[in-house]
Write a protein that holds these residues in place. Structure first.
Motif, PDB file in Angstrom:
ATOM      1  N   MET A   1     -11.798  12.354  12.516  1.00 21.95           N
ATOM      2  CA  MET A   1     -10.310  12.769  12.414  1.00 21.95           C
ATOM      3  C   MET A   1      -9.245  11.841  12.175  1.00 21.95           C
ATOM      4  SD  MET A   1     -10.095  10.695  16.391  1.00 21.95           S
ATOM      5  CE  MET A   1     -12.320   9.595  16.341  1.00 21.95           C
ATOM      6  N   HIS A   2      -8.143  11.534  11.840  1.00 21.61           N
ATOM      7  CA  HIS A   2      -7.532  10.789  10.816  1.00 21.61           C
ATOM      8  C   HIS A   2      -6.553   9.824  12.016  1.00 21.61           C
ATOM      9  CE1 HIS A   2      -4.346  10.044   7.281  1.00 21.61           C
ATOM     10  NE2 HIS A   2      -4.821   8.877   8.204  1.00 21.61           N
ATOM     11  N   ILE A   3      -6.426   8.165  11.909  1.00 21.90           N
ATOM     12  CA  ILE A   3      -5.897   7.333  12.630  1.00 21.90           C
ATOM     13  C   ILE A   3      -5.351   6.443  11.822  1.00 21.90           C
ATOM     14  CG2 ILE A   3      -6.552   5.871  14.171  1.00 21.90           C
ATOM     15  CD1 ILE A   3      -7.953   7.746  15.369  1.00 21.90           C
ATOM     16  N   LEU A   4      -3.437   6.297  12.013  1.00 26.82           N
ATOM     17  CA  LEU A   4      -2.815   5.443  11.822  1.00 26.82           C
ATOM     18  C   LEU A   4      -2.917   4.546  12.426  1.00 26.82           C
ATOM     19  CD1 LEU A   4      -0.772   4.693   9.770  1.00 26.82           C
ATOM     20  CD2 LEU A   4       0.617   6.124  10.971  1.00 26.82           C
ATOM     21  N   ILE A   5      -3.659   2.450  11.876  1.00 29.45           N
ATOM     22  CA  ILE A   5      -3.365   1.542  12.542  1.00 29.45           C
ATOM     23  C   ILE A   5      -1.888   1.329  12.052  1.00 29.45           C
ATOM     24  CG2 ILE A   5      -4.087  -0.724  12.783  1.00 29.45           C
ATOM     25  CD1 ILE A   5      -6.818   0.505  12.577  1.00 29.45           C
ATOM     26  N   ALA A   6      -0.827   0.919  13.058  1.00 27.76           N
ATOM     27  CA  ALA A   6       0.315   0.215  13.284  1.00 27.76           C
ATOM     28  C   ALA A   6       0.003  -0.909  13.096  1.00 27.76           C
ATOM     29  CB  ALA A   6       1.546   1.160  13.957  1.00 27.76           C
ATOM     30  N   SER A   7       0.881  -1.795  12.611  1.00 28.33           N
ATOM     31  CA  SER A   7       0.399  -3.741  12.398  1.00 28.33           C
ATOM     32  C   SER A   7       1.351  -3.987  11.933  1.00 28.33           C
ATOM     33  CB  SER A   7      -1.181  -3.892  12.267  1.00 28.33           C
ATOM     34  OG  SER A   7      -1.611  -5.377  12.362  1.00 28.33           O
ATOM     35  N   PRO A   8       1.746  -5.495  13.145  1.00 28.33           N
ATOM     36  CA  PRO A   8       2.778  -5.877  12.487  1.00 28.33           C
ATOM     37  C   PRO A   8       2.337  -7.291  11.120  1.00 28.33           C
ATOM     38  CG  PRO A   8       2.530  -6.334  14.369  1.00 28.33           C
ATOM     39  CD  PRO A   8       1.632  -5.236  14.252  1.00 28.33           C
ATOM     40  N   HIS A   9       2.797  -7.094  10.040  1.00 27.29           N
ATOM     41  CA  HIS A   9       3.088  -8.622   9.441  1.00 27.29           C
ATOM     42  C   HIS A   9       2.166  -8.361   8.215  1.00 27.29           C
ATOM     43  CE1 HIS A   9       6.818  -9.804  11.019  1.00 27.29           C
ATOM     44  NE2 HIS A   9       5.885  -9.758  12.041  1.00 27.29           N
ATOM     45  N   PHE A  10       1.744  -6.871   8.290  1.00 26.30           N
ATOM     46  CA  PHE A  10       0.240  -6.586   7.782  1.00 26.30           C
ATOM     47  C   PHE A  10      -0.434  -7.182   6.508  1.00 26.30           C
ATOM     48  CE2 PHE A  10      -3.145  -3.794   5.768  1.00 26.30           C
ATOM     49  CZ  PHE A  10      -4.088  -4.625   6.686  1.00 26.30           C
ATOM     50  N   ASN A  29     -16.799   3.554   8.552  1.00 27.14           N
ATOM     51  CA  ASN A  29     -18.475   3.639   8.991  1.00 27.14           C
ATOM     52  C   ASN A  29     -18.849   4.670   9.607  1.00 27.14           C
ATOM     53  OD1 ASN A  29     -17.751   1.126   7.105  1.00 27.14           O
ATOM     54  ND2 ASN A  29     -18.440   0.341   8.243  1.00 27.14           N
ATOM     55  N   ARG A  30     -17.756   5.324   9.987  1.00 28.41           N
ATOM     56  CA  ARG A  30     -18.233   5.933  11.132  1.00 28.41           C
ATOM     57  C   ARG A  30     -17.934   7.342  11.148  1.00 28.41           C
ATOM     58  NH1 ARG A  30     -20.226   4.205  15.796  1.00 28.41           N
ATOM     59  NH2 ARG A  30     -20.715   2.125  16.044  1.00 28.41           N
ATOM     60  N   SER A  31     -16.846   7.244   9.270  1.00 27.88           N
ATOM     61  CA  SER A  31     -17.399   8.727   8.550  1.00 27.88           C
ATOM     62  C   SER A  31     -15.561   9.377   9.069  1.00 27.88           C
ATOM     63  CB  SER A  31     -18.406   9.952   9.092  1.00 27.88           C
ATOM     64  OG  SER A  31     -19.298   9.234   8.183  1.00 27.88           O
ATOM     65  N   HIS A  32     -14.798   8.690   9.966  1.00 27.70           N
ATOM     66  CA  HIS A  32     -13.306   8.774   9.659  1.00 27.70           C
ATOM     67  C   HIS A  32     -12.255   7.999   8.947  1.00 27.70           C
ATOM     68  CE1 HIS A  32     -14.603  10.363  13.629  1.00 27.70           C
ATOM     69  NE2 HIS A  32     -15.315   9.278  14.133  1.00 27.70           N
ATOM     70  N   LYS A  33     -11.552   9.330   9.007  1.00 37.17           N
ATOM     71  CA  LYS A  33     -10.518   8.502   8.066  1.00 37.17           C
ATOM     72  C   LYS A  33      -9.277   7.721   8.634  1.00 37.17           C
ATOM     73  CE  LYS A  33      -6.959   9.596   4.091  1.00 37.17           C
ATOM     74  NZ  LYS A  33      -6.071  11.158   3.540  1.00 37.17           N
ATOM     75  N   VAL A  34      -8.682   6.607   7.865  1.00 40.66           N
ATOM     76  CA  VAL A  34      -7.840   5.418   8.952  1.00 40.66           C
ATOM     77  C   VAL A  34      -7.320   4.797   7.688  1.00 40.66           C
ATOM     78  CG1 VAL A  34      -8.015   3.189   9.900  1.00 40.66           C
ATOM     79  CG2 VAL A  34      -9.742   4.269  10.212  1.00 40.66           C
ATOM     80  N   SER A  35      -5.548   4.666   8.000  1.00 37.59           N
ATOM     81  CA  SER A  35      -4.681   4.459   7.389  1.00 37.59           C
ATOM     82  C   SER A  35      -3.930   3.326   7.752  1.00 37.59           C
ATOM     83  CB  SER A  35      -3.794   5.865   7.249  1.00 37.59           C
ATOM     84  OG  SER A  35      -4.380   7.145   6.232  1.00 37.59           O
ATOM     85  N   VAL A  36      -3.938   2.371   6.956  1.00 38.35           N
ATOM     86  CA  VAL A  36      -3.068   1.164   7.655  1.00 38.35           C
ATOM     87  C   VAL A  36      -1.835   1.411   7.833  1.00 38.35           C
ATOM     88  CG1 VAL A  36      -3.476  -1.294   8.082  1.00 38.35           C
ATOM     89  CG2 VAL A  36      -5.324   0.067   8.020  1.00 38.35           C
ATOM     90  N   ILE A  37      -0.573   0.175   7.726  1.00 40.60           N
ATOM     91  CA  ILE A  37       0.697   0.734   8.060  1.00 40.60           C
ATOM     92  C   ILE A  37       1.034  -0.508   8.279  1.00 40.60           C
ATOM     93  CG2 ILE A  37       1.595   1.991  10.375  1.00 40.60           C
ATOM     94  CD1 ILE A  37       4.174   3.010   7.483  1.00 40.60           C
ATOM     95  N   SER A  38       2.036  -1.642   7.818  1.00 41.04           N
ATOM     96  CA  SER A  38       2.627  -2.660   8.688  1.00 41.04           C
ATOM     97  C   SER A  38       3.312  -2.580   8.769  1.00 41.04           C
ATOM     98  CB  SER A  38       3.283  -3.840   7.245  1.00 41.04           C
ATOM     99  OG  SER A  38       3.804  -4.878   8.376  1.00 41.04           O
ATOM    100  N   SER A  39       3.993  -2.654  10.611  1.00 37.93           N
ATOM    101  CA  SER A  39       5.277  -1.961  11.408  1.00 37.93           C
ATOM    102  C   SER A  39       6.406  -2.474  11.319  1.00 37.93           C
ATOM    103  CB  SER A  39       4.285  -1.897  12.842  1.00 37.93           C
ATOM    104  OG  SER A  39       4.045  -3.269  13.057  1.00 37.93           O
ATOM    105  N   THR A  40       6.511  -2.955  10.288  1.00 40.28           N
ATOM    106  CA  THR A  40       7.951  -4.219  10.188  1.00 40.28           C
ATOM    107  C   THR A  40       8.264  -4.186   8.667  1.00 40.28           C
ATOM    108  OG1 THR A  40       6.609  -6.647   9.882  1.00 40.28           O
ATOM    109  CG2 THR A  40       7.073  -5.943  12.128  1.00 40.28           C
ATOM    110  N   GLU A  41       7.329  -3.394   8.121  1.00 40.25           N
ATOM    111  CA  GLU A  41       7.965  -3.437   6.596  1.00 40.25           C
ATOM    112  C   GLU A  41       8.754  -2.370   6.081  1.00 40.25           C
ATOM    113  OE1 GLU A  41       5.602  -2.464   2.729  1.00 40.25           O
ATOM    114  OE2 GLU A  41       4.511  -3.316   3.565  1.00 40.25           O
TER     115      GLU A  41
END
Length: 324
Positions: A1-10, A29-41
């Motif tokens: 599972m690949h999760i995208l976290i979209a957080s403002p002002h990251f 840590n549970r063996s999933h892929k996570v990407s993070v993006i600043s939703s306001t950038e």
């Protein structure tokens, strides 16, 4: 599972960044892929092969989603600005409500947040799930006879954080007690910083430490005798939870978001006006045993209710449900 976290002002040290990074670490840590993006950038590249999006701040996520033409299942974590400000603004309300209607799951930190959404969208109450934030325990012994007595106010410099009121109330208490007030957090609104800077030039007992990386905040909590929150509105203050997890008594404004964290006179104090602030602050200054009891109760409360393991397990179950 690949999760995208979209957080403002990251890229700024705000509560959403701290929450997003904690979740990222836990899911990875549970063996999933996570990407993070600043939703306001502007111009932030969208990673490929995303299965699910976890958005923070409904209004800013809706703008981000439309701008990048994202058509993926998503869950939304509500923020204090969503609930206490943007939902009350007619030009933003419809955008938020549409975004909430299309979410697979909506995450609220407490029942009050859920109630406010249900007021506008009663038909979606089943998909609004309540779960508090988690916090890392970091117990440090209290200072028994501090001199000066240090109040710490960790908050971004914004009008809604009401920092000038803390300075004014502390100034009155200086007539009786040798106290210091320390501020820590990024400048978000320049006009508010100008007001604070005026006081910085005036009072030698007032210190502004600027933007502090999350990893360094433990030293500030350790040094503090009481941690303050003077906000006019909150979702759920990560700074309050961190203070309680650091075994520090807290004194906070009596607002919905803070009531969801503090049990008044058990795990902290909630004040409604300047007189109550002074009364509770004096009790904490003058009574080490009280400070210790409040800190102990707060520490037990967050250790029982704000578990990282429960948070990650719950999020993974939500992600799986959203992908069905």
């Amino acid at each position: 599972m690949h999760i995208l976290i979209a957080s403002p002002h990251f890229n700024e040290w705000r509560g959403n960044k701290i929450t997003a990074e904690r979740i990222k670490q836990g899911i990875e840590n549970r063996s999933h892929k996570v990407s993070v993006i600043s939703s306001t950038e502007e111009g932030a590249p969208i990673p490929e092969n995303i299965d699910l999006v976890h958005g923070f701040h409904a209004y800013k996520f809706a703008i981000f989603q439309k701008k990048y033409n994202i058509h993926l299942p998503y869950i939304l974590t509500l923020t204090g600005t969503d609930i206490n400000q943007n939902l009350e603004e007619e030009d933003k309300r419809d955008v938020i409500l549409q975004c909430l209607q299309n979410a697979q799951i909506i995450h609220a930190f407490d029942s009050k947040m859920k109630e406010k959404v249900v007021h506008y969208l009663p038909d979606i109450q089943e998909k609004i799930k309540v779960m508090p934030q988690s916090v890392e325990l970091n117990k440090k012994p209290l200072n028994k006879n501090p001199d000066p007595f240090i109040f710490l106010l960790p908050a971004g410099i914004r009008k809604v954080k009401n920092i000038t009121s803390a300075i004014e109330m502390a100034a009155i208490m200086r007539d009786k007690y040798n106290i210091a007030l320390e501020l820590a957090g990024p400048v978000i609104e320049e006009n508010e910083y100008k007001k604070i800077d005026h006081f910085l030039q005036k009072y030698d007992w007032l210190t502004y430490h600027g933007e502090i990386p999350f990893a360094d905040m433990a030293d500030f909590y350790k040094k503090a005798d009481v941690v303050l929150n003077t906000s006019l509105s909150e979702g759920q203050s990560s700074a309050l939870l961190e203070a309680m997890a650091a075994y520090r008594p807290v004194l906070a404004s009596d607002i919905d978001g803070n009531r969801g964290v503090i049990k008044h006179e058990y795990s902290g104090f909630l004040y409604r006006n300047e007189e109550e602030f002074a009364m509770f602050a004096e009790r904490l200054i003058n009574n080490y045993e009280m400070r210790q009891k409040i800190a102990e109760n707060a520490y037990i409360q967050v250790s029982e209710n704000n578990s990282k393991e429960i948070e990650i397990n719950t999020l993974l179950s939500w992600y799986s449900y959203a992908l069905k």
